[in-house]
Design a protein around this motif. Structure first.
Motif, short mmCIF file in Angstrom:
data_model
loop_
_atom_site.label_atom_id
_atom_site.label_comp_id
_atom_site.label_asym_id
_atom_site.label_seq_id
_atom_site.Cartn_x
_atom_site.Cartn_y
_atom_site.Cartn_z
N VAL A 98 -5.28 2.19 -7.92
CA VAL A 98 -4.08 2.92 -8.22
C VAL A 98 -2.77 1.75 -8.85
O VAL A 98 -2.39 1.97 -9.82
N GLY A 99 -2.88 0.81 -7.91
CA GLY A 99 -1.84 -0.45 -8.53
C GLY A 99 -2.09 -0.82 -9.99
O GLY A 99 -1.35 -0.99 -10.66
N VAL A 107 4.63 5.22 9.68
CA VAL A 107 4.77 4.56 8.46
C VAL A 107 4.45 3.33 8.56
O VAL A 107 5.14 2.72 9.23
N ARG A 120 0.97 -1.40 0.01
CA ARG A 120 0.01 -0.18 0.05
C ARG A 120 0.74 0.87 0.09
O ARG A 120 0.63 2.27 -0.61
N ILE A 121 1.89 1.34 0.99
CA ILE A 121 2.69 2.33 0.86
C ILE A 121 3.51 2.50 -0.66
O ILE A 121 3.43 3.67 -0.91
N TRP A 122 3.99 1.59 -0.71
CA TRP A 122 4.60 1.45 -2.16
C TRP A 122 3.72 1.86 -3.33
O TRP A 122 4.12 2.94 -4.29
N VAL A 123 2.85 1.61 -3.65
CA VAL A 123 1.79 2.12 -4.45
C VAL A 123 1.54 3.36 -4.69
O VAL A 123 1.75 4.52 -5.44
N ILE A 124 1.06 4.20 -3.39
CA ILE A 124 0.85 5.35 -3.22
C ILE A 124 2.17 6.28 -3.42
O ILE A 124 1.82 7.24 -4.18
N HIS A 125 3.33 5.71 -2.95
CA HIS A 125 4.39 6.39 -3.32
C HIS A 125 4.71 6.56 -4.77
O HIS A 125 5.03 7.57 -5.18
N THR A 126 4.77 5.32 -5.45
CA THR A 126 4.91 5.38 -6.73
C THR A 126 4.00 6.54 -7.61
O THR A 126 4.67 7.26 -8.44
N ALA A 127 2.57 6.26 -7.31
CA ALA A 127 1.72 7.18 -8.12
C ALA A 127 1.92 8.59 -7.63
O ALA A 127 2.14 9.38 -8.72
N LEU A 128 2.24 9.01 -6.46
CA LEU A 128 2.56 10.27 -6.05
C LEU A 128 3.61 11.01 -6.80
O LEU A 128 4.05 12.10 -7.34
N THR A 163 14.73 1.95 -13.81
CA THR A 163 14.17 2.96 -12.78
C THR A 163 13.03 2.76 -12.04
O THR A 163 13.03 2.80 -10.84
N PHE A 204 8.07 14.19 -5.17
CA PHE A 204 7.85 13.52 -4.14
C PHE A 204 8.59 12.32 -3.92
O PHE A 204 8.54 11.74 -2.67
N LEU A 213 2.11 1.24 -17.52
CA LEU A 213 3.27 1.00 -17.66
C LEU A 213 3.33 0.03 -19.04
O LEU A 213 4.09 0.44 -19.93
N VAL A 231 15.09 5.96 -8.09
CA VAL A 231 13.64 6.23 -7.46
C VAL A 231 13.47 6.02 -6.15
O VAL A 231 12.77 6.92 -5.49
N VAL A 288 4.39 -7.18 -13.89
CA VAL A 288 4.59 -5.84 -14.41
C VAL A 288 4.96 -5.10 -13.33
O VAL A 288 4.61 -3.74 -13.22
N LEU A 332 -1.34 1.87 -12.39
CA LEU A 332 0.04 1.87 -12.66
C LEU A 332 0.62 0.80 -13.69
O LEU A 332 1.33 1.09 -14.58
N ALA A 333 0.43 -0.45 -13.14
CA ALA A 333 0.56 -1.71 -14.35
C ALA A 333 0.03 -1.48 -15.54
O ALA A 333 0.90 -1.49 -16.67
N ARG A 385 10.21 8.11 3.87
CA ARG A 385 9.28 7.29 4.41
C ARG A 385 9.51 5.69 4.29
O ARG A 385 9.29 4.77 5.31
N LEU A 413 4.11 -4.77 -10.20
CA LEU A 413 3.43 -4.78 -8.98
C LEU A 413 4.05 -5.41 -7.78
O LEU A 413 3.58 -5.12 -6.75
N GLY A 453 14.29 -0.19 -9.70
CA GLY A 453 15.04 0.50 -8.42
C GLY A 453 16.00 -0.10 -7.66
O GLY A 453 17.11 -0.43 -8.44
N GLU A 481 -3.38 5.83 2.03
CA GLU A 481 -2.77 4.39 2.27
C GLU A 481 -3.78 3.31 2.73
O GLU A 481 -3.68 2.07 2.67
N VAL A 502 -6.09 2.00 -3.27
CA VAL A 502 -4.66 1.23 -3.62
C VAL A 502 -4.97 0.26 -4.79
O VAL A 502 -3.93 0.17 -5.58
N LEU A 554 5.24 10.08 -9.50
CA LEU A 554 4.49 10.22 -11.00
C LEU A 554 3.95 11.33 -11.40
O LEU A 554 4.35 12.08 -11.94
#
Lengths: 341, 340
Positions: B103-104, B51, A21-29, B248, A37, B111, A339, A285, B107-108, A44, A287, B251, B94, B100, A31
């Protein structure tokens, strides 16, 4: 006088679904904000991983300020951008800036290590990096010279010497780190890994030669891409062997004051970890990157044990010492790029 | 009034002291267990932003810290102090599991869209904006390298070369804007290559292998297709952009390995390559028809080449192949040929 050690295993207590959950929000924000961000994301993420690393009943913490991280990144990005632009115009200027950047590397190294050490806490006592820039230059110069003169054969020495420099200058509060691993074992590790890598190159040549004469319609059909993937996949084996050995060399015998760390990384476990992580990441992909990271952190923690002699206690470093210990780095910024979500 | 347990670290030594914490109605935080009971105004106390669900830390004035796993005291303090809007916003995001997941997925999907469509579009624009000198230089140096390594001067009789050159010119006339030139070489078996500067190389072996000049022209037409679409340069752009994107995105390399960046890039590269080959195939059929050459020759050529070459180890991995599978290619060619 107590002479026995009590073992305190390291543990990673984070779990993948939470970090996902943390990672998804981080990545989206990251971008959405075109990368701004990413500094907050990095802080974090570090906080999540540090706070979930537990030893002897307490966990670590990361107190770096996102603004400082952002500053460092903007600076590093600006330099790289300048290099990129200059490369299209004047070759002379480009070469000049490149040389300057290379020369600045030891300084950047010291600044980054210092920044990250300074901002790491355990039981409210900070770590410190007491390395001085001048020393860093000497170490880097000597190692680089040997590396070049030996046409790359002295690479293990380079790794060893930089590791030794970094580790011996670490402190927790006023407790110094001690490290007595020898250079020979670094050579041994690299030689072993090379033994696995060399047959690969031979097989590759053979395959390439066969593909050449076999492919009657070379320009019209053929697949070198598959070979490339197989190459990298096989390379995981020497990579795992080398990584496991290097980590054991680094951690095993590392002393913090009177307490000693022991490590037992296994190449086979690392190899399994790498293969499964790669599959997870590629098939999903990206995720499942959070899962890959959590699995790696969990495994790494499970390999480390701190042997505590008496009590795990340290005093804060005296104030005058602290300035010499490069406290200024805490505000300068973190120069690591990537990143880092 | 509830009491909570915490570990107090004074910041001078790392020794922990178990304390009891509670807050009274005047917003004063009380600590007992560190010698004399302490009281701090709530406004002087900071909470390290959360966090995930690890321990929580209370930052006290003077550099001391209380760490606790008991969330209730923290929630209470936050309730009284108020939480910064940014922190509250992040937390809401979160905690919102459906958000989430959406959004996930987004993202995929984005991409995938970038890789499949975005990068090729970007590459096409980039290639078009290159000065003409770039492909020229690349082509020249590529031919140089080939001549020094794999290719030898042609041994075909001059009359034969002349004949093929004449028919090549017939095809090239339809695309006067392209700097097309024909070169003959010997080496690497029956083959035809296109270089970025418009040079089309035909091997002696191909000329000898062909049963009809139409087959040679078919191969040439396919290569002209590559030149027309600037596939060489486009593939270079597309692959390198894909590599940067993959690296990238993935990461931190210590958790996964370089392979995680290479594998997606290889898949992407192979896919772009297959698309280019298909574009070139379609172009070839159109050009052959327009020039009065029977397009069936191309399918015939491929079929015979397929029978001749050894089984390709890469052909097993369809996703990594740089060309579409041969049967598919032939079927598609024959379909488009007969459609005209």
């Amino acid at each position: 006088m107590q002479h026995d050690y009590r073992p305190a295993a390291f543990r990673f207590t984070g779990n993948a679904s939470e970090y996902f959950r943390i990672w998804v929000i981080h990545t989206a924000l990251t971008l959405l904000t075109l990368g701004v961000f990413s500094a907050w994301a990095k802080v974090r993420t570090k906080q999540y991983f540090y706070r979930n690393t537990v030893v002897d009943g307490s966990s670590f913490d990361y107190v770096g300020k996102p603004a400082a991280v952002l500053r460092g990144r903007v600076l590093a990005g600006a330099v790289l951008g300048a290099l990129f632009l200059l490369s299209h115009y004047s070759l002379g200027t480009y070469a000049g800036v490149l040389v300057l950047t290379l020369l600045a590397t030891p300084w950047v190294l010291v600044a980054s290590i210092g920044f990250n050490a300074q901002n790491t806490l355990y039981r409210n006592i900070r770590f410190h990096f007491t390395g001085r820039t001048k020393e860093a230059y000497l170490v880097c110069a000597k190692a680089a010279l040997l590396h070049v003169l030996s046409c790359g054969l002295a690479y293990p020495y380079l790794v060893f010497s930089l590791t030794r420099y970094a580790v011996r200058r670490y402190r927790w509060g006023e407790l110094p780190f001690a490290w007595n691993t020898g250079c020979a074992r670094y050579f041994g590790a690299h030689v072993l890994a090379s033994c696995f890598a060399v047959p690969l190159y031979l097989v590759l040549f053979a395959l390439a030669a066969r593909a050449h004469e076999g492919a009657g319609a070379g320009g019209l059909s053929g697949s070198p891409v598959a070979l490339l993937v197989l190459f990298y996949a096989y390379l995981l084996i020497p990579a795992a062997i080398l990584r496991a050995r290097l980590k054991n060399l680094l951690y095993d015998g590392l002393a913090v004051g009177e307490h000693v760390v022991s490590a037992n990384f296994r190449a086979w476990e690392l190899l399994k970890l790498y293969l499964t992580n790669t599959l997870l990441v590629v098939l999903s992909v990206g995720l499942l990157i959070p899962w890959a990271r959590v699995r790696a952190a969990t495994y790494e923690a499970s390999c480390l044990t701190l042997h505590v002699r008496g009590e795990l206690v340290a005093k804060v470093a005296p104030p005058t010492d602290r300035r010499a210990l490069g406290e200024g780095f805490a505000d300068l910024g973190d120069f690591e790029l990537g990143v880092g979500t | 009034m509830m009491e909570f347990a915490a570990n107090h670290y004074d910041g001078v030594t790392s020794r922990a002291r178990e304390v009891s914490v509670w807050i009274d109605d005047q917003d004063v935080l009380h600590l007992s267990g560190v010698g004399a009971p302490l009281g701090y105004s709530l406004s002087d106390v900071q909470i390290a932003p959360r966090v995930g669900s690890s321990f929580r830390a209370l930052l006290l004035p003077g550099g001391a810290r209380c760490e606790t796993y008991d969330r209730r005291i923290i929630d209470e303090i936050e309730r009284r102090q108020g939480v910064s809007r940014a922190t509250a916003f992040l937390r809401r995001l979160e905690r919102n599991v459906p958000l989430v997941c959406v959004v996930g997925l987004a993202l995929a999907l984005s991409l995938v869209a970038v890789v499949l469509a975005g990068i090729p579009a970007l590459a096409e624009r980039a290639v078009r904006s290159l000065p003409a000198s770039v492909p020229q230089q690349l082509g020249k140096s590529a031919l140089n390298v080939l001549d020094h390594t794999e290719l030898r001067p042609s041994e075909l009789p001059i009359s034969r070369r002349f004949e093929i050159q004449r028919r090549f010119d017939g095809l090239a006339r339809r695309y006067p804007a392209l700097p097309l030139t024909l070169e003959f070489r010997r080496g690497t078996g029956p083959n035809a290559l296109a270089l970025p500067d418009g040079t089309v190389i035909v091997t002696d072996e191909l000329v000898e292998f062909a049963r009809d000049d139409g087959e040679i022209l078919a191969a040439i037409a396919h290569e002209i297709g590559h030149v027309h679409h600037a596939h060489g340069l486009r593939l270079a752009f597309e692959s390198s952009t894909a590599l940067v994107l993959a690296s990238t995105y993935v990461g931190d390399v210590t958790a996964v390995t370089a392979l995680s960046g290479v594998l997606p890039t290889a898949l992407a590269h192979a896919r772009y390559s297959r698309e280019h080959e298909q574009e070139a195939d379609d172009f070839a059929v159109a050009l052959l028809v327009a020039s009065g050459v029977e397009p069936q020759h191309f399918a015939n050529l491929l079929r015979r080449l397929g029978r001749r070459s050894l089984p390709d180890p890469g052909a097993q991995f369809a996703y990594l192949a740089s060309h579409p599978p041969l049967p598919e290619r032939i079927a598609r060619l024959e379909a488009t040929s007969s459609a005209r």
